[in-house]
Every structure is written in structure tokens, then in C-alpha cells.
Design a protein around this motif. Structure first.
Motif, short mmCIF file in Angstrom:
data_model
loop_
_atom_site.label_atom_id
_atom_site.label_comp_id
_atom_site.label_asym_id
_atom_site.label_seq_id
_atom_site.Cartn_x
_atom_site.Cartn_y
_atom_site.Cartn_z
N ASP A 1 -10.41 19.33 -25.02
CA ASP A 1 -11.21 18.17 -25.41
C ASP A 1 -10.59 16.92 -24.77
N PRO A 2 -11.42 16.09 -24.13
CA PRO A 2 -10.83 14.93 -23.43
C PRO A 2 -10.36 13.83 -24.37
N GLY A 3 -10.69 13.93 -25.66
CA GLY A 3 -10.32 12.84 -26.57
C GLY A 3 -11.16 11.62 -26.29
N PRO A 4 -10.74 10.45 -26.79
CA PRO A 4 -11.52 9.24 -26.54
C PRO A 4 -11.49 8.86 -25.06
N TRP A 5 -12.49 8.12 -24.63
CA TRP A 5 -12.65 7.73 -23.23
C TRP A 5 -11.39 7.06 -22.68
N ASP A 6 -10.82 6.10 -23.44
CA ASP A 6 -9.66 5.36 -22.94
C ASP A 6 -8.48 6.29 -22.66
N THR A 7 -8.33 7.27 -23.51
CA THR A 7 -7.21 8.21 -23.33
C THR A 7 -7.45 9.06 -22.09
N PHE A 8 -8.69 9.54 -21.96
CA PHE A 8 -9.01 10.35 -20.78
C PHE A 8 -8.81 9.52 -19.51
N LEU A 9 -9.25 8.25 -19.57
CA LEU A 9 -9.13 7.39 -18.39
C LEU A 9 -7.67 7.21 -17.99
N ASP A 10 -6.79 7.11 -18.98
CA ASP A 10 -5.35 7.01 -18.67
C ASP A 10 -4.88 8.24 -17.90
N TYR A 11 -5.27 9.42 -18.39
CA TYR A 11 -4.88 10.66 -17.70
C TYR A 11 -5.45 10.68 -16.28
N TYR A 12 -6.71 10.31 -16.19
CA TYR A 12 -7.41 10.34 -14.89
C TYR A 12 -6.71 9.41 -13.90
N MET A 13 -6.40 8.22 -14.37
CA MET A 13 -5.80 7.25 -13.45
C MET A 13 -4.39 7.63 -13.05
N LYS A 14 -3.72 8.38 -13.91
CA LYS A 14 -2.39 8.86 -13.52
C LYS A 14 -2.49 10.12 -12.66
N GLY A 15 -3.68 10.65 -12.54
CA GLY A 15 -3.85 11.91 -11.79
C GLY A 15 -3.46 13.13 -12.60
N ASP A 16 -3.38 12.98 -13.92
CA ASP A 16 -3.01 14.10 -14.79
C ASP A 16 -4.26 14.86 -15.24
N VAL A 17 -5.08 15.21 -14.29
CA VAL A 17 -6.29 16.01 -14.56
C VAL A 17 -6.38 17.07 -13.46
N GLY A 18 -7.26 18.02 -13.65
CA GLY A 18 -7.39 19.08 -12.65
C GLY A 18 -7.66 18.50 -11.27
N TYR A 19 -6.91 18.93 -10.28
CA TYR A 19 -6.97 18.50 -8.88
C TYR A 19 -6.29 17.15 -8.64
N GLY A 20 -5.64 16.62 -9.70
CA GLY A 20 -4.79 15.45 -9.51
C GLY A 20 -5.55 14.17 -9.28
N SER A 21 -4.93 13.29 -8.52
CA SER A 21 -5.45 11.93 -8.36
C SER A 21 -6.69 11.90 -7.47
N TRP A 22 -7.73 11.24 -7.98
CA TRP A 22 -8.95 11.03 -7.18
C TRP A 22 -8.58 10.30 -5.89
N HIS A 23 -7.73 9.28 -6.05
CA HIS A 23 -7.39 8.44 -4.90
C HIS A 23 -6.69 9.25 -3.82
N GLU A 24 -5.71 10.05 -4.22
CA GLU A 24 -4.99 10.87 -3.24
C GLU A 24 -5.96 11.82 -2.52
N HIS A 25 -6.91 12.32 -3.28
CA HIS A 25 -7.87 13.30 -2.74
C HIS A 25 -8.76 12.67 -1.67
N VAL A 26 -9.45 11.58 -2.06
CA VAL A 26 -10.39 10.97 -1.10
C VAL A 26 -9.61 10.40 0.10
N LYS A 27 -8.42 9.88 -0.18
CA LYS A 27 -7.62 9.28 0.89
C LYS A 27 -7.07 10.35 1.83
N GLY A 28 -6.60 11.45 1.24
CA GLY A 28 -6.04 12.54 2.05
C GLY A 28 -7.06 13.09 3.03
N TRP A 29 -8.27 13.35 2.56
CA TRP A 29 -9.31 13.88 3.44
C TRP A 29 -9.75 12.82 4.46
#
Ligand code: A3P
Length: 292
Positions: A148-176
């Protein structure tokens, strides 16, 4: 609040992946690509299904009935997918005749080497960080295997730290993005596809060295609009039982819209989170219409 987002994730070369994928990593790493494989690569929730359906329609010469021959997850096997009890992505791909369409969410540094050795083509599809975050949040709510992702703010914290499946969005789009000229990569954007699908599909056709009449192109555009795909059981994931993907909570084809532009979000994020995404510098290089 303690949410168990990381519990099912295991770092593979520093990138958090599901434990099932991590356990099978050697098989992924040694996967044997073929020169005529076409990879569709995305960070999760960036419009993978949309891009996949468009490309399968191109491969099918615009024959939408042919595209209904099977579900999108069988027509475009998911390379690293592994859930015990189901055929893995690799098993599916090994049973798929060429030319194969291959879905992956892997960051570029984790791609099996053989794709590069064989000079296989890749279409990378990027979507803005904020809409991906929202879509990923709802996805965590409906996939029972994900915590369960919990509340939006909590999920957003994980997302921004890259602590979600496949890691950081930024690293991903930037790497490719950074390697797009080193390999056979066409880098496209969800937002551009929304703005002008004909222009973007033409880019795909050029990259795939295929020609198509305007009539067929229009047909592809129609059959891959959000509204048409939403009612198409072969792409809307309604074939997956509710106890695996609970679409009574939120549909897989949720909204398919652009809610905020990427620069606006990244600046807000950078202010709020101490520049965790380090976006603005990178964004200057990206051909995105920011609308600011
Ligand atoms: P939303 O949750 O914002 O609606 P993926 O396939 O990578 O999991 O991405 C899913 C996202 O792509 C969802 O976003 C979904 O609605 C959107 N999507 C799927 N088909 C689409 C289409 N034809 N046009 C626009 N967006 C689409």
C-alpha cells in the motif's frame, strides 16, 4: 508512518527491483537478444502500454483485428517480468517468433549487453515526473503484490528519493537520454504523442524503416486513443483478475492526461525537497515544451 515500500525491493547494481526480478537477475543479464528485436523501454507508468499498442499496430500494418489476437502483455513480453507460477518474460520471449517486441522498464545501465551487441533498436518513451508519480501512486493501490503506498505525501517522498521499483525517475530518463546517440535509440515523449500523434508515429515509422499510407496511420491513431484503448480488453488489463489487479479501486487506464508540465513540477520538487531530483540543468537539454 511506516510504509513497507522497500520491503519487496532488492537493489540490483544499486537499482531497487522487485525481489522476484532480483532473484532471476542472472537470466536477465544473460538474455540473448536478436538483431530484429524492438525494445520498448520506459520508466513505469510512462505510457508503455500505449507505445506498445501503437508499435504492434505498426507491425500489424494497421490491422486492429490482428492486434486483438492476444493481450498486450503476451504480444509484447516484459523482459524482466517474473512472478512465480507464471511464465517469466524471458520464457515468453524465447517462445515468441521474430521479429519480437520486448517491453522493459530497466534503466539503461542494467540492459542485457546482447541488445547492444546485436544493435537492436529501442524506442524509449518518457513522461513527465509528476504525472508518472501520480499514476505510480494509483498503480501501487491496485496491484495487490505491491505494498500500500500510504498517503500521497509519503509515497512522493519515496518516489523522489528513488525508493520505488526501478529507482529514480530522473536517473532513468537521464540515463537513456545521455546514451541515445551511442546506440540505436529513438527517444520520444508521452506529451509529444498527446500533442501530435501523427508526427510522433511518423518518427517511429522512419526509425523502423517502414512506410505507411495516411489512411492506415489515421486508423492507428484512432485505435490507440485513450478512449478506444480504455474499452479494449486486450490492452486495458481487464483480463487480469481483481485479486491481482484491482481495477475497482482505480482503472489501469485511469486518466491518460497531462496535468502539470515537467519544469513546473521539478522546480516545486527541487524547492520542497532540497533539489533531490536535480532537474533544471538536465531539463535545459530536453526538447520538451515546458509551457512556462
Ligand atoms: P494515468 O494513470 O495517468 O491515466 P504504463 O502503460 O506505462 O503502465 O502507463 C499507464 C499510463 O498510461 C496511465 O496513465 C494510462 O492511462 C496511460 N495511457 C494508456 N494508454 C493511453 C493512451 N492511449 N493515451 C494516453 N494515455 C494512455
Amino acid at each position: 508512518m511506516d510504509i513497507p515500500t522497500l520491503r519487496t525491493l532488492v537493489p540490483v547494481h544499486g537499482v531497487p527491483l522487485s525481489i522476484e526480478i532480483a532473484e532471476n537477475w542472472e537470466a536477465v543479464e544473460h538474455f540473448q537478444a536478436q538483431p530484429d528485436d524492438l525494445v520498448i523501454s520506459t520508466y513505469p507508468k510512462s505510457g508503455t502500454t500505449w507505445a506498445s499498442e501503437i508499435i504492434d499496430m505498426i507491425y500489424s500494418g494497421g490491422d486492429h483485428e490482428r492486434c486483438r489476437r492476444d493481450t498486450i502483455y503476451n504480444r509484447v513480453p516484459y523482459l524482466e517480468f517474473r512472478i512465480p507460477g507464471l511464465p517469466s518474460g524471458i520464457e515468453q520471449l524465447n517462445a515468441t517468433p521474430s521479429p519480437r517486441l520486448v517491453k522493459t522498464h530497466l534503466p539503461i545501465q542494467l540492459m542485457p549487453e546482447s541488445f547492444w551487441e546485436k544493435n537492436a533498436k529501442v524506442i524509449y518513451f518518457a513522461r513527465n515526473a509528476k504525472d508518472v508519480a501520480v499514476s505510480y501512486y494509483f498503480f501501487h493501490k491496485i496491484v495487490t503484490a505491491l505494498p500500500d503506498p500510504g498517503p500521497w505525501d509519503t509515497f512522493l517522498d519515496y518516489y523522489m528519493k528513488g525508493d520505488v521499483g526501478y529507482g529514480s525517475w530522473h536517473e532513468h530518463v537521464k540515463g537513456w537520454w545521455e546514451k541515445r546517440h551511442d546506440y540505436n535509440i529513438l527517444y520520444l515523449f508521452y506529451e509529444d504523442m498527446k500533442e501530435d500523434p501523427k508526427r510522433e508515429i511518423r518518427k517511429m515509422l522512419h526509425f523502423l524503416e517502414k512506410e505507411m499510407s495516411d489512411d492506415i496511420l489515421e486508423k492507428i491513431i484512432y485505435h490507440t486513443t485513450f478512449d478506444v484503448m480504455k474499452t479494449n480488453e486486450m490492452v486495458n488489463y481487464k483480463t487480469i483478475p481483481n485479486d491481482v489487479l484491482d481495477q475497482t479501486i482505480s482503472p489501469f487506464m485511469r486518466k491518460g492526461k497531462i496535468y502539470i508540465n515537467i519544469l513546473q513540477f521539478s522546480c516545486t520538487a527541487a524547492r520542497k525537497k532540497g533539489n533531490a531530483l536535480e532537474l533544471p540543468g538536465f531539463l535545459r537539454e530536453l526538447p520538451i515544451k515546458c509551457g512556462l
